[in-house]
Design an enzyme around this catalytic site. Structure first.
Site, PDB file in Angstrom:
ATOM      1  N   PHE A   1      -7.073   2.147   5.924  1.00 49.98           N
ATOM      2  CA  PHE A   1      -6.294   0.967   5.572  1.00 49.98           C
ATOM      3  C   PHE A   1      -6.603  -0.265   6.419  1.00 49.98           C
ATOM      4  CE2 PHE A   1      -3.404   3.765   8.021  1.00 49.98           C
ATOM      5  CZ  PHE A   1      -3.173   2.961   9.132  1.00 49.98           C
TER       6      PHE A   1
ATOM      7  N   LYS B   1       2.379   4.393   1.534  1.00 53.35           N
ATOM      8  CA  LYS B   1       2.572   4.892   2.907  1.00 53.35           C
ATOM      9  C   LYS B   1       2.350   6.391   2.848  1.00 53.35           C
ATOM     10  CE  LYS B   1       5.742   5.015   6.837  1.00 53.35           C
ATOM     11  NZ  LYS B   1       5.166   6.233   7.357  1.00 53.35           N
TER      12      LYS B   1
ATOM     13  N   LYS C   1       7.369  -0.936   6.882  1.00 51.70           N
ATOM     14  CA  LYS C   1       7.405   0.305   6.102  1.00 51.70           C
ATOM     15  C   LYS C   1       8.699   0.380   5.314  1.00 51.70           C
ATOM     16  CE  LYS C   1       8.908   2.489  10.349  1.00 51.70           C
ATOM     17  NZ  LYS C   1       8.651   3.359  11.447  1.00 51.70           N
TER      18      LYS C   1
ATOM     19  N   GLU D   1      -5.151   6.968   7.708  1.00 54.86           N
ATOM     20  CA  GLU D   1      -4.171   8.049   7.703  1.00 54.86           C
ATOM     21  C   GLU D   1      -4.845   9.272   7.060  1.00 54.86           C
ATOM     22  OE1 GLU D   1      -1.137   7.582   9.007  1.00 54.86           O
ATOM     23  OE2 GLU D   1       0.227   9.026   8.084  1.00 54.86           O
TER      24      GLU D   1
ATOM     25  N   ARG E   1       4.445  -3.939  17.840  1.00 59.73           N
ATOM     26  CA  ARG E   1       5.287  -3.808  16.655  1.00 59.73           C
ATOM     27  C   ARG E   1       5.730  -5.216  16.303  1.00 59.73           C
ATOM     28  NH1 ARG E   1       7.383   1.297  15.315  1.00 59.73           N
ATOM     29  NH2 ARG E   1       7.180   2.481  17.240  1.00 59.73           N
TER      30      ARG E   1
ATOM     31  N   GLU F   1       0.833  -1.206   0.000  1.00 60.71           N
ATOM     32  CA  GLU F   1       0.000   0.000   0.000  1.00 60.71           C
ATOM     33  C   GLU F   1       0.864   1.251   0.000  1.00 60.71           C
ATOM     34  OE1 GLU F   1      -2.498  -0.309   3.479  1.00 60.71           O
ATOM     35  OE2 GLU F   1      -3.602  -2.002   2.653  1.00 60.71           O
TER      36      GLU F   1
ATOM     37  N   ARG G   1      -3.082   8.497  17.257  1.00 62.93           N
ATOM     38  CA  ARG G   1      -2.421   7.277  17.732  1.00 62.93           C
ATOM     39  C   ARG G   1      -2.007   7.390  19.188  1.00 62.93           C
ATOM     40  NH1 ARG G   1       2.596   6.549  13.998  1.00 62.93           N
ATOM     41  NH2 ARG G   1       3.713   5.540  15.675  1.00 62.93           N
TER      42      ARG G   1
HETATM   43  P1  AMP Z   1       6.153   5.491  11.065  1.00 63.90           P
HETATM   44  O1  AMP Z   1       5.325   6.627  11.611  1.00 63.90           O
HETATM   45  O2  AMP Z   1       7.331   5.952  10.281  1.00 63.90           O
HETATM   46  O3  AMP Z   1       6.475   4.451  12.121  1.00 63.90           O
HETATM   47  O4  AMP Z   1       5.259   4.697   9.990  1.00 63.90           O
HETATM   48  C1  AMP Z   1       4.089   4.033  10.328  1.00 63.90           C
HETATM   49  C2  AMP Z   1       2.913   4.959  10.105  1.00 63.90           C
HETATM   50  O5  AMP Z   1       2.613   5.105   8.734  1.00 63.90           O
HETATM   51  C3  AMP Z   1       1.623   4.437  10.656  1.00 63.90           C
HETATM   52  O6  AMP Z   1       1.539   4.678  12.040  1.00 63.90           O
HETATM   53  C4  AMP Z   1       0.579   5.237   9.897  1.00 63.90           C
HETATM   54  O7  AMP Z   1       0.321   6.460  10.573  1.00 63.90           O
HETATM   55  C5  AMP Z   1       1.291   5.581   8.592  1.00 63.90           C
HETATM   56  N1  AMP Z   1       0.685   4.994   7.389  1.00 63.90           N
HETATM   57  C6  AMP Z   1       0.567   5.642   6.212  1.00 63.90           C
HETATM   58  N2  AMP Z   1      -0.004   4.870   5.273  1.00 63.90           N
HETATM   59  C7  AMP Z   1      -0.276   3.678   5.862  1.00 63.90           C
HETATM   60  C8  AMP Z   1      -0.860   2.458   5.400  1.00 63.90           C
HETATM   61  N3  AMP Z   1      -1.266   2.293   4.142  1.00 63.90           N
HETATM   62  N4  AMP Z   1      -0.957   1.437   6.301  1.00 63.90           N
HETATM   63  C9  AMP Z   1      -0.528   1.567   7.569  1.00 63.90           C
HETATM   64  N5  AMP Z   1       0.035   2.704   8.058  1.00 63.90           N
HETATM   65  C10 AMP Z   1       0.170   3.743   7.207  1.00 63.90           C
END
Ligand code: AMP
Length: 576
Positions: free
Chosen positions: A351, A259, A433, A310, A427, A257, A280
């Protein structure tokens, strides 16, 4: 239970910095609490009167506490303030003045934990005319029947500064120790019990409920229900090093998907049709997003649900997507909401779904959940839609999709395990990601330094820390001032950050201050070096503050392990 017994536990906890000892002390207390009908007393251990999912706050200032102390002790406000200036802790002042009083009077009734809880619970409900006086009466009523030590902890609770060093992980382990640790359990069984308590807490965010269930047994913990309207901890992502690495870890085929570069929104609708939106960090932001409430009402036909999504900002004229930092003000703004809504519109990209029409969905495979959202959400670009997704086993196809995501101004991709359940708060690697800019960490501000010249009186350099979960400590890793603006209108400024961290100052020496870890910032850096200067053993080179992360909580702060990993990765990159 008498409040005195709780205060003795507070004192013991404060005196013993070791985590294991704290668990032992708490277990002793919880064994007594087991026999009380009201398990909400456990909130008092957290310095609260409400479960963690609740947004209610006491809203009590130092000044109001001083007034209540004056009323309860008969000692003048002036004298109390003088003592406060000398001692620096209003809790200790309360202890002094109330102990003095108690030497002269025999108090009529003993303070119970229930009475403290009752009065504390009334505080957030008071609004409108006469609020201050009513609040003061509730507090002074408690203080009047309190001993010195009890007064100390009443004041500290009211000011959200209990100082007993108990994090939620410690409470979790104490619950599991109290309910499952007896002579015949193995260490594996204890591990499983800890896990069950944590999982139940991640769903409910309410230690009274979790404790109640733990007393009934593991099965009862496993049966903890989700409730739309009560926020739950979201599932977190791990990093993938590449597409190949991603497939290896989540299996083939995988869902890939976009991000999105926005902020996470948990959208709840309960059986009565009430819609609530949480970040969150579990902060409720429904009022800040009337546009989103409208999109949900118009485009989702279901009785009840919890959606994970998101919110992404876009330019209302060009429709180009914006980076998180350009829309972050929408999370906090409490006034002029309509204006801001027009200036900084957001699109909701759903999502996941965790609850649907009265049933929890978290144990269903992602494949099923992702299908369901595509069925129930009416696709309406720039309002609400499901996340852009492909399901593939082909690395080339995935690579192409990744490039497209970057071209569309998004951060990268998420690679998801189609068979996985949803693990709140964990986690676990069910979603990974992948993004090109790896040299970015979310860190917490733990110190700062006042500037000179035009920045006199303003904090101008901020000490950043990562988290060490083994010792439950925040360790310094660098200082940053680059990236911050001089003027507030230009973006995140020195002035704004100063305003935010000043109330969190715990210690001042010359120009330097220490700050209670709370404010989280995203830091972009060029490199990581080993360094004896900082407690973490690492230093970030050329750190730059890129965003204030009101949407993230302390559990999102980069861990020492992540820093070490990144250090090794960067070293490798230099070698090859
Ligand atoms: P990070 O904040 O760098 O840990 O990345 C994870 C975050 O990406 C999640 O907490 C979501 O807020 C965001 N996110 C964006 N797009 C998606 C998606 N398609 N699926 C899950 N999380 C997503």
């Amino acid at each position: 239970m008498l409040y005195k017994e709780l205060c003795e536990t507070y004192e013991e906890l404060q005196k013993n910095p070791s985590r294991l000892k704290k668990i032992e002390i708490l277990s002793k207390f919880l064994k007594k609490l087991k026999h009380e009908s009201n398990k909400e007393i456990i909130y008092l251990i957290q310095g609260k009167a409400f479960p963690d999912y609740s947004e209610k706050e006491f809203g009590i200032s130092d000044q109001l506490c001083i007034k209540a102390l004056e009323k309860a002790s008969g000692i003048s406000k002036k004298e109390i303030i003088q003592k406060w200036k000398k001692i620096g802790d209003l809790g200790l002042v309360a202890e002094q003045v109330m102990s003095k009083k108690k030497q002269n009077t025999l108090f009529s009734h003993k303070l119970t934990t229930q009475k403290v809880l009752d009065n504390l619970k009334k505080l957030p409900e008071l609004v409108g005319k006469g609020t201050v006086n009513k609040k003061m009466s509730l507090i002074s009523e408690l203080l009047t029947s309190a001993s010195g030590i009890e007064a100390k902890y009443i004041i500290r609770t009211l000011l959200n500064d209990l100082r007993i060093g108990v994090a939620s992980g410690t409470i979790r382990d104490a619950i599991s120790d109290t309910c499952f640790n007896n002579n015949n359990v193995s260490s594996e069984e204890i591990k499983q019990a800890n896990k069950a308590v944590q999982e139940s807490y991640d769903k409910a965010n309410d230690f009274a409920l979790v404790f109640d269930k733990a007393i009934k047994g593991i099965k009862s913990l496993h049966a903890t229900e989700l409730k739309p309207g009560h926020p739950l901890k979201v599932m977190l992502a791990l990093k993938a090093q590449s597409i190949e690495d991603g497939f290896k870890r989540v299996g083939k085929p995988a869902a890939i998907e976009y991000k999105y570069d926005g902020f996470r929104m948990l959208i709840n609708k309960d059986e009565k049709g009430t819609i609530k939106i949480f970040t969150r960090r579990l902060d409720e932001v429904t009022k800040q997003f009337p546009d989103v409430v409208k999109y949900i009402k118009e485009n989702i036909k279901a009785k009840s649900f919890i959606l994970d999504s998101e919110a992404v900002g876009y330019d209302p004229k060009t429709k180009k997507y914006k980076a998180f930092q350009d829309i972050s003000q929408r999370i906090r703004r409490k006034y002029d909401i309509e204006k801001l809504e027009k200036k900084l519109p957001v699109e909701i990209n759903v999502f996941d779904i965790l609850y649907f029409n009265g049933k929890s969905m978290i144990n269903e495979p992602f494949e099923k959940r992702t299908e369901l959202i595509r069925k129930i959400i009416h696709h309406h670009p720039y309002h609400i839609r499901t996340a852009e997704q492909i399901i593939t086993s082909d690395e080339k196809v995935a690579e192409k999709f990744y490039k497209q995501a970057l071209k569309d101004n998004q951060e990268g991709i998420m690679i998801k395990n189609l068979q996985a359940e949803y693990k709140p708060g964990a986690r676990v690697g069910f979603m990974l990601k992948l993004k090109p800019a790896e040299n970015e960490f979310d860190l917490v501000i733990t110190g700062a330094e006042y500037g000179t010249g035009k920045r006199g009186g303003i904090l101008s350099s901020f000490t950043l820390s990562c988290y060490d979960p083994k010792n439950d400590k925040y360790l310094e890793i660098g200082k940053a001032s680059t990236g911050l603006k001089e003027k507030e209108e230009e973006g995140l400024s020195y002035i704004e950050l100063t305003k935010l961290v000043k109330p969190l100052i715990t210690y001042e020496h010359g120009k330097e201050v220490k700050i209670k870890p709370k404010i989280i910032v995203t830091i972009l850096f060029q490199n990581i070096q080993k360094s004896p200067t900082y407690e973490s053993g690492f230093a970030l080179r050329f750190p730059r503050v890129t965003a204030l992360r009101h949407d993230k909580s302390l559990r999102d702060v980069a861990t020492l392990e992540e820093i070490e990993k990144e250090f090794k990765r960067m070293e490798l990159k230099i070698e090859y």
